[in-house]
Motif scaffolding. Sequence first.
Motif, PDB file in Angstrom:
ATOM      1  N   LYS A  13       0.741  -1.253  -0.020  1.00 61.70           N
ATOM      2  CA  LYS A  13      -0.094  -0.013  -0.052  1.00 61.70           C
ATOM      3  C   LYS A  13       0.832   1.304  -0.016  1.00 61.70           C
ATOM      4  N   GLY A  14       0.612   2.233  -0.856  1.00 61.04           N
ATOM      5  CA  GLY A  14       1.225   3.537  -0.785  1.00 61.04           C
ATOM      6  C   GLY A  14       2.423   3.573  -1.899  1.00 61.04           C
ATOM      7  N   TYR A  15       2.569   2.379  -2.718  1.00 57.70           N
ATOM      8  CA  TYR A  15       3.494   2.342  -3.672  1.00 57.70           C
ATOM      9  C   TYR A  15       3.036   2.059  -5.032  1.00 57.70           C
ATOM     10  N   LEU A  16       3.734   2.400  -6.023  1.00 57.76           N
ATOM     11  CA  LEU A  16       3.177   2.200  -7.508  1.00 57.76           C
ATOM     12  C   LEU A  16       4.651   1.506  -7.924  1.00 57.76           C
ATOM     13  N   PRO A  17       4.085   0.469  -9.001  1.00 56.55           N
ATOM     14  CA  PRO A  17       5.291  -0.240  -9.624  1.00 56.55           C
ATOM     15  C   PRO A  17       5.614   0.736 -10.898  1.00 56.55           C
ATOM     16  N   ILE A  18       6.716   0.722 -11.436  1.00 61.24           N
ATOM     17  CA  ILE A  18       7.188   1.465 -12.465  1.00 61.24           C
ATOM     18  C   ILE A  18       8.351   0.621 -13.035  1.00 61.24           C
ATOM     19  N   VAL A  19       8.270   0.654 -14.445  1.00 60.98           N
ATOM     20  CA  VAL A  19       9.516   0.062 -15.378  1.00 60.98           C
ATOM     21  C   VAL A  19      10.122   1.077 -15.836  1.00 60.98           C
ATOM     22  N   LEU A  20      11.487   1.144 -15.448  1.00 57.09           N
ATOM     23  CA  LEU A  20      12.512   2.158 -15.899  1.00 57.09           C
ATOM     24  C   LEU A  20      12.855   1.565 -17.146  1.00 57.09           C
ATOM     25  N   VAL A  21      12.923   2.408 -18.243  1.00 58.22           N
ATOM     26  CA  VAL A  21      13.235   1.825 -19.807  1.00 58.22           C
ATOM     27  C   VAL A  21      14.596   2.711 -20.151  1.00 58.22           C
ATOM     28  N   HIS A  22      15.617   2.138 -20.237  1.00 58.66           N
ATOM     29  CA  HIS A  22      16.942   2.853 -20.755  1.00 58.66           C
ATOM     30  C   HIS A  22      17.475   2.293 -22.077  1.00 58.66           C
ATOM     31  N   LEU A  49       9.685  13.525 -14.903  1.00 56.26           N
ATOM     32  CA  LEU A  49      10.032  12.453 -15.575  1.00 56.26           C
ATOM     33  C   LEU A  49       8.628  11.722 -16.033  1.00 56.26           C
ATOM     34  N   LEU A  50       7.621  12.128 -15.344  1.00 56.88           N
ATOM     35  CA  LEU A  50       6.324  11.720 -15.633  1.00 56.88           C
ATOM     36  C   LEU A  50       5.978  12.199 -17.048  1.00 56.88           C
ATOM     37  N   GLU A  51       6.218  13.488 -17.292  1.00 54.79           N
ATOM     38  CA  GLU A  51       6.337  14.316 -18.468  1.00 54.79           C
ATOM     39  C   GLU A  51       6.918  13.483 -19.785  1.00 54.79           C
ATOM     40  N   LEU A  52       8.132  12.970 -19.368  1.00 57.64           N
ATOM     41  CA  LEU A  52       9.100  12.364 -20.450  1.00 57.64           C
ATOM     42  C   LEU A  52       8.237  11.115 -20.560  1.00 57.64           C
ATOM     43  N   ALA A  53       7.807  10.301 -19.672  1.00 60.68           N
ATOM     44  CA  ALA A  53       7.075   9.300 -19.786  1.00 60.68           C
ATOM     45  C   ALA A  53       5.809   9.515 -20.867  1.00 60.68           C
ATOM     46  N   GLN A  72      20.103   4.315 -12.226  1.00 60.19           N
ATOM     47  CA  GLN A  72      21.005   5.157 -11.378  1.00 60.19           C
ATOM     48  C   GLN A  72      20.388   6.650 -11.356  1.00 60.19           C
ATOM     49  N   ARG A  73      19.961   7.214 -12.626  1.00 59.49           N
ATOM     50  CA  ARG A  73      19.545   8.609 -12.707  1.00 59.49           C
ATOM     51  C   ARG A  73      18.339   8.651 -11.901  1.00 59.49           C
ATOM     52  N   PHE A  74      17.302   7.626 -11.948  1.00 57.25           N
ATOM     53  CA  PHE A  74      16.039   7.550 -11.239  1.00 57.25           C
ATOM     54  C   PHE A  74      16.127   7.734  -9.736  1.00 57.25           C
ATOM     55  N   GLU A  75      17.200   6.868  -9.388  1.00 53.68           N
ATOM     56  CA  GLU A  75      17.357   6.817  -7.791  1.00 53.68           C
ATOM     57  C   GLU A  75      17.959   8.218  -7.416  1.00 53.68           C
ATOM     58  N   HIS A  76      18.686   8.815  -8.129  1.00 52.97           N
ATOM     59  CA  HIS A  76      19.129  10.241  -7.809  1.00 52.97           C
ATOM     60  C   HIS A  76      17.639  11.275  -7.695  1.00 52.97           C
ATOM     61  N   VAL A  77      16.710  11.073  -8.797  1.00 55.01           N
ATOM     62  CA  VAL A  77      15.858  11.875  -8.753  1.00 55.01           C
ATOM     63  C   VAL A  77      14.817  11.711  -7.643  1.00 55.01           C
ATOM     64  N   VAL A  78      14.585  10.419  -7.279  1.00 54.71           N
ATOM     65  CA  VAL A  78      13.711   9.993  -6.072  1.00 54.71           C
ATOM     66  C   VAL A  78      14.522  10.530  -4.783  1.00 54.71           C
ATOM     67  N   ASN A  79      16.044  10.470  -4.595  1.00 56.02           N
ATOM     68  CA  ASN A  79      16.565  11.285  -3.463  1.00 56.02           C
ATOM     69  C   ASN A  79      16.451  12.536  -3.487  1.00 56.02           C
ATOM     70  N   MET A  80      16.626  13.295  -4.536  1.00 56.71           N
ATOM     71  CA  MET A  80      16.602  14.772  -4.548  1.00 56.71           C
ATOM     72  C   MET A  80      14.930  14.986  -4.243  1.00 56.71           C
ATOM     73  N   ALA A  81      14.040  14.387  -4.656  1.00 57.36           N
ATOM     74  CA  ALA A  81      12.684  14.740  -4.475  1.00 57.36           C
ATOM     75  C   ALA A  81      12.543  14.590  -2.730  1.00 57.36           C
ATOM     76  N   ARG A  82      12.967  13.614  -2.077  1.00 56.86           N
ATOM     77  CA  ARG A  82      12.937  13.422  -0.678  1.00 56.86           C
ATOM     78  C   ARG A  82      13.675  14.498   0.015  1.00 56.86           C
ATOM     79  N   LYS A  83      14.767  14.725  -0.355  1.00 56.58           N
ATOM     80  CA  LYS A  83      15.618  15.941   0.301  1.00 56.58           C
ATOM     81  C   LYS A  83      14.961  17.211   0.306  1.00 56.58           C
ATOM     82  N   SER A  84      14.348  17.491  -1.048  1.00 57.08           N
ATOM     83  CA  SER A  84      13.506  18.745  -1.185  1.00 57.08           C
ATOM     84  C   SER A  84      12.351  18.818  -0.084  1.00 57.08           C
ATOM     85  N   LYS A  85      11.708  17.615  -0.081  1.00 56.86           N
ATOM     86  CA  LYS A  85      10.387  17.411   0.916  1.00 56.86           C
ATOM     87  C   LYS A  85      11.014  17.805   2.131  1.00 56.86           C
TER      88      LYS A  85
END
Length: 88
Positions: A13-22, A49-53, A72-85
Amino acid sequence: MAPWPRDDKRIPKGYLPIVLVHDHDDEGDEETRVLVRVKDLKEPCMAALLELAEQQFGYGQQGVLRVPCDAQRFEHVVNMARKSKAAR
């Protein structure tokens, strides 16, 4: 961001599955399956990122959401979002 095991069909609960495509040019696409907290998707850097998708795969994707980004880039974006929050 958490790994999403292929053999587990239950999504916490509270999670969304995503497939990262590189895209690896001549080698084809590499896909990484991850679980992302829904609340992380509200951050502006995640919205980009969602707009890119949407641009690459379309607005009406069927099945699991595909995002054009390497793990790797996605993890960086997630970490930045958490730091910003946390800074607010």
